[in-house]
Design a protein around this motif. Structure first.
Motif, mmCIF file in Angstrom:
data_model
loop_
_atom_site.group_PDB
_atom_site.id
_atom_site.type_symbol
_atom_site.label_atom_id
_atom_site.label_comp_id
_atom_site.label_asym_id
_atom_site.label_seq_id
_atom_site.Cartn_x
_atom_site.Cartn_y
_atom_site.Cartn_z
ATOM 1 N N ASP A 1 0.957 -1.170 -0.160
ATOM 2 C CA ASP A 1 -0.006 -0.074 -0.025
ATOM 3 C C ASP A 1 0.884 1.149 0.028
ATOM 4 O OD1 ASP A 1 -2.323 -1.712 -0.075
ATOM 5 O OD2 ASP A 1 -2.568 -1.602 2.454
ATOM 6 N N MET A 2 -0.005 2.402 -0.147
ATOM 7 C CA MET A 2 0.886 3.516 -0.084
ATOM 8 C C MET A 2 0.106 4.743 0.585
ATOM 9 S SD MET A 2 2.454 4.227 -4.008
ATOM 10 C CE MET A 2 0.935 3.894 -4.792
ATOM 11 N N TYR A 3 0.838 5.796 1.245
ATOM 12 C CA TYR A 3 0.454 6.718 2.006
ATOM 13 C C TYR A 3 0.419 7.986 1.032
ATOM 14 C CZ TYR A 3 0.880 5.103 6.591
ATOM 15 O OH TYR A 3 0.813 4.390 7.821
ATOM 16 N N ILE B 1 -6.176 7.085 19.322
ATOM 17 C CA ILE B 1 -6.317 6.167 18.052
ATOM 18 C C ILE B 1 -7.252 6.489 17.062
ATOM 19 C CG2 ILE B 1 -7.795 4.338 19.183
ATOM 20 C CD1 ILE B 1 -6.019 2.408 17.573
ATOM 21 N N SER B 2 -6.886 6.461 15.836
ATOM 22 C CA SER B 2 -7.988 7.092 14.841
ATOM 23 C C SER B 2 -7.603 6.317 13.622
ATOM 24 C CB SER B 2 -7.724 8.502 14.620
ATOM 25 O OG SER B 2 -6.590 8.857 13.668
ATOM 26 N N TYR B 3 -8.857 6.207 12.694
ATOM 27 C CA TYR B 3 -8.557 5.543 11.322
ATOM 28 C C TYR B 3 -9.235 6.548 10.187
ATOM 29 C CZ TYR B 3 -13.303 4.029 11.936
ATOM 30 O OH TYR B 3 -14.678 3.828 11.887
ATOM 31 N N THR B 4 -8.855 6.246 8.977
ATOM 32 C CA THR B 4 -9.481 7.196 8.026
ATOM 33 C C THR B 4 -10.087 6.607 6.904
ATOM 34 O OG1 THR B 4 -7.646 7.184 6.510
ATOM 35 C CG2 THR B 4 -7.273 8.590 8.363
ATOM 36 N N ALA B 5 -10.792 7.108 5.828
ATOM 37 C CA ALA B 5 -11.209 6.555 4.533
ATOM 38 C C ALA B 5 -9.891 6.199 3.742
ATOM 39 C CB ALA B 5 -12.186 7.608 4.063
ATOM 40 N N PHE B 6 -9.982 5.700 2.632
ATOM 41 C CA PHE B 6 -9.101 5.163 1.706
ATOM 42 C C PHE B 6 -9.503 4.912 0.239
ATOM 43 C CE2 PHE B 6 -10.980 1.289 3.489
ATOM 44 C CZ PHE B 6 -10.772 0.458 2.508
ATOM 45 N N LYS B 7 -8.706 4.978 -0.451
ATOM 46 C CA LYS B 7 -8.806 4.606 -1.748
ATOM 47 C C LYS B 7 -8.439 3.288 -2.129
ATOM 48 C CE LYS B 7 -9.046 9.388 -3.383
ATOM 49 N NZ LYS B 7 -8.472 10.458 -4.083
ATOM 50 N N THR B 8 -9.037 2.567 -3.155
ATOM 51 C CA THR B 8 -8.121 1.397 -3.696
ATOM 52 C C THR B 8 -7.586 1.598 -4.848
ATOM 53 O OG1 THR B 8 -10.416 0.452 -4.705
ATOM 54 C CG2 THR B 8 -10.111 -0.339 -2.260
ATOM 55 N N ILE B 9 -6.557 0.908 -5.105
ATOM 56 C CA ILE B 9 -5.717 1.158 -6.398
ATOM 57 C C ILE B 9 -5.600 -0.415 -6.948
ATOM 58 C CG2 ILE B 9 -4.953 3.226 -6.108
ATOM 59 C CD1 ILE B 9 -2.088 1.853 -5.041
ATOM 60 N N ASN B 10 -5.226 -0.327 -8.005
ATOM 61 C CA ASN B 10 -4.764 -1.758 -8.709
ATOM 62 C C ASN B 10 -3.464 -1.815 -9.004
ATOM 63 O OD1 ASN B 10 -3.930 -0.475 -10.777
ATOM 64 N ND2 ASN B 10 -5.776 -0.906 -12.287
ATOM 65 N N GLU B 11 -2.763 -2.754 -9.774
ATOM 66 C CA GLU B 11 -1.206 -3.183 -9.648
ATOM 67 C C GLU B 11 -0.721 -2.111 -10.410
ATOM 68 O OE1 GLU B 11 -3.720 -5.619 -10.639
ATOM 69 O OE2 GLU B 11 -3.124 -7.524 -10.014
ATOM 70 N N GLU C 1 -11.425 11.565 5.323
ATOM 71 C CA GLU C 1 -10.399 11.684 4.438
ATOM 72 C C GLU C 1 -9.814 10.580 3.926
ATOM 73 O OE1 GLU C 1 -8.111 15.183 5.080
ATOM 74 O OE2 GLU C 1 -9.440 16.188 6.580
ATOM 75 N N SER C 2 -9.573 10.429 2.415
ATOM 76 C CA SER C 2 -9.021 9.196 1.762
ATOM 77 C C SER C 2 -7.440 9.687 1.992
ATOM 78 C CB SER C 2 -9.380 8.789 0.622
ATOM 79 O OG SER C 2 -10.892 8.589 0.532
ATOM 80 N N LEU C 3 -6.699 9.011 2.800
ATOM 81 C CA LEU C 3 -5.121 9.384 2.932
ATOM 82 C C LEU C 3 -4.275 8.217 2.610
ATOM 83 C CD1 LEU C 3 -5.578 11.598 6.166
ATOM 84 C CD2 LEU C 3 -5.623 12.221 3.711
ATOM 85 N N VAL C 4 -5.000 7.228 2.258
ATOM 86 C CA VAL C 4 -4.116 5.684 2.042
ATOM 87 C C VAL C 4 -4.650 5.081 0.826
ATOM 88 C CG1 VAL C 4 -3.677 3.417 2.622
ATOM 89 C CG2 VAL C 4 -3.792 5.271 4.407
ATOM 90 N N LEU C 5 -3.782 4.856 -0.108
ATOM 91 C CA LEU C 5 -3.957 3.929 -1.233
ATOM 92 C C LEU C 5 -3.770 2.561 -0.959
ATOM 93 C CD1 LEU C 5 -2.119 6.201 -3.687
ATOM 94 C CD2 LEU C 5 -4.552 6.250 -3.323
ATOM 95 N N TYR C 6 -4.986 1.683 -1.038
ATOM 96 C CA TYR C 6 -4.943 0.374 -0.644
ATOM 97 C C TYR C 6 -4.851 -0.443 -2.031
ATOM 98 C CZ TYR C 6 -6.789 -4.082 1.207
ATOM 99 O OH TYR C 6 -7.161 -5.306 1.535
ATOM 100 N N ARG C 7 -4.072 -1.442 -1.981
ATOM 101 C CA ARG C 7 -3.807 -1.885 -3.375
ATOM 102 C C ARG C 7 -4.502 -3.487 -3.298
ATOM 103 N NH1 ARG C 7 0.182 -0.837 -6.903
ATOM 104 N NH2 ARG C 7 1.530 0.095 -5.287
ATOM 105 N N VAL C 8 -5.368 -3.350 -4.341
ATOM 106 C CA VAL C 8 -5.960 -4.791 -4.459
ATOM 107 C C VAL C 8 -5.293 -5.577 -5.618
ATOM 108 C CG1 VAL C 8 -8.142 -5.803 -5.152
ATOM 109 C CG2 VAL C 8 -8.087 -3.675 -3.743
ATOM 110 N N HIS C 9 -4.902 -6.542 -5.383
ATOM 111 C CA HIS C 9 -4.336 -7.529 -6.246
ATOM 112 C C HIS C 9 -4.001 -8.984 -6.169
ATOM 113 C CE1 HIS C 9 -0.412 -8.038 -3.647
ATOM 114 N NE2 HIS C 9 -1.020 -7.065 -3.201
ATOM 115 N N SER C 10 -3.731 -9.698 -7.204
ATOM 116 C CA SER C 10 -3.794 -11.119 -7.059
ATOM 117 C C SER C 10 -3.138 -11.720 -5.993
ATOM 118 C CB SER C 10 -3.537 -11.878 -8.245
ATOM 119 O OG SER C 10 -1.947 -11.567 -8.642
#
Length: 229
Positions: free
Chosen positions: A86-88, A107-117, A190-199
Motif C-alpha cells: 500500500d501507499m500513503y 487512536i484513529s482511522y481514515t477513509a481510503f482509496k483502492t488501487i490496482n497493480e 478523508e482518503s489518505l491511504v492507497l490500498y492495493r487490490v491485487h492477485s
C-alpha cells in the motif's frame, strides 16, 4: 511529536513504493521502520533506502510479530502501520496527526482509496464517525477499519497488550476489538491511504482462514461488549 511508520514486509514486489510514500510525507518528524519477516524475494528493493530507514530482519512469524517488533523499536509517540503493498498520500501523517491532536484522540482511522497493480484508483471507501457503543456493535458485524489507515499512541498499544501473534490473518480486527474495550477509535473521513487490490494479496489468498478467525473473534467479544454495557 514523532510518528513511527512501521512497514511489515514479506516477499512483496511493491515494497519500494510503500517506503517511498512513507519517506515523502509532508510531516517530517517521522521514522520509517521496515520489518523484514524472513523474506526471500524483493529484498533488493529496500537497499536504496537503507540510509533513511530502520531495517530489521527477523525469522518469518507473521504480520502480528512484525508489527510488534517494529513497535518495540519505535521511538515515536505515535505509530502508523503501512502494508508493504500500500501507499500513503503525502499529507497522510500531517492530516491525521492534526486531527488526533485536535480531538485528543489516542487512536484513529481514515477513509481510503483502492488501487490496482498499476496504481490506478478503483474505488473510495468511507466509514462514518460513531459513538463507542455503535462502534462496538459495528465490529460485531465486521471490521470497519483498514489497518493501514490507523494511527495510534504507541503507549496505548503497549498498555493494551500488543498484537496477538497467535492470530495469523485477523490480528488487526482483534486489536481494534480490544482497543474498543478501553477507548473509542476516532474516524477521519478523508482518503489518505492507497490500498492495493491485487492477485497476491493475503486477504484474497487466505480468505477462508480470515473468516474463520473473524468468527472466533466475534464470538469472544460479543460477550465482552455485553458486559461493558
Amino acid at each position: 511529536m514523532k510518528v513511527s511508520i512501521i512497514i511489515p514486509f514479506y516477499n512483496c514486489p511493491y515494497i519500494d513504493q510503500a517506503i517511498k510514500s512513507a519517506l515523502n510525507q509532508t510531516y517530517k518528524n517521522i521514522e520509517v521502520i521496515v520489518v523484514d519477516d524472513g523474506s526471500t524475494e524483493h529484498v533488493n528493493k529496500i537497499a536504496p533506502f537503507k540510509g533513511r530507514i530502520k531495517y530489521i530482519r527477523k525469522q518469518n512469524g507473521g504480520t502480528a510479530s512484525a508489527l510488534n517488533l517494529g513497535l518495540r523499536h519505535a521511538s515515536g509517540k505515535y505509530f502508523a502501520w503501512l502494508s508493504s503493498d500500500d501507499m500513503y498520500l503525502k499529507d497522510k501523517v500531517e492530516r491525521q496527526l492534526g486531527f488526533m491532536e485536535g480531538k485528543g484522540a489516542k487512536i484513529s482511522y481514515t477513509a481510503f482509496k483502492t488501487i490496482n497493480e498499476n496504481n490506478m484508483v478503483i474505488n473510495e471507501v468511507h466509514s462514518r464517525a460513531m459513538s463507542l457503543n455503535n462502534f462496538r456493535r459495528t465490529l460485531l458485524k465486521g471490521c470497519p477499519v483498514n489497518g493501514c489507515t490507523v494511527m495510534a499512541e504507541v503507549d496505548l498499544i503497549k498498555r493494551i497488550g500488543w498484537f496477538n501473534e497467535k492470530i495469523k490473518y485477523a490480528q488487526d480486527y482483534e486489536m481494534w476489538c480490544r482497543v474498543s474495550l478501553k477507548t473509542n477509535m476516532y474516524y477521519l473521513g478523508e482518503s489518505l491511504v492507497l490500498y492495493r487490490v491485487h492477485s497476491g494479496m493475503g486477504s484474497l489468498n487466505h480468505s477462508i482462514d480470515m473468516v474463520s478467525e473473524a468468527d472466533k473473534i466475534k464470538k469472544k467479544y460479543r460477550g465482552l461488549f455485553r458486559l461493558m454495557g
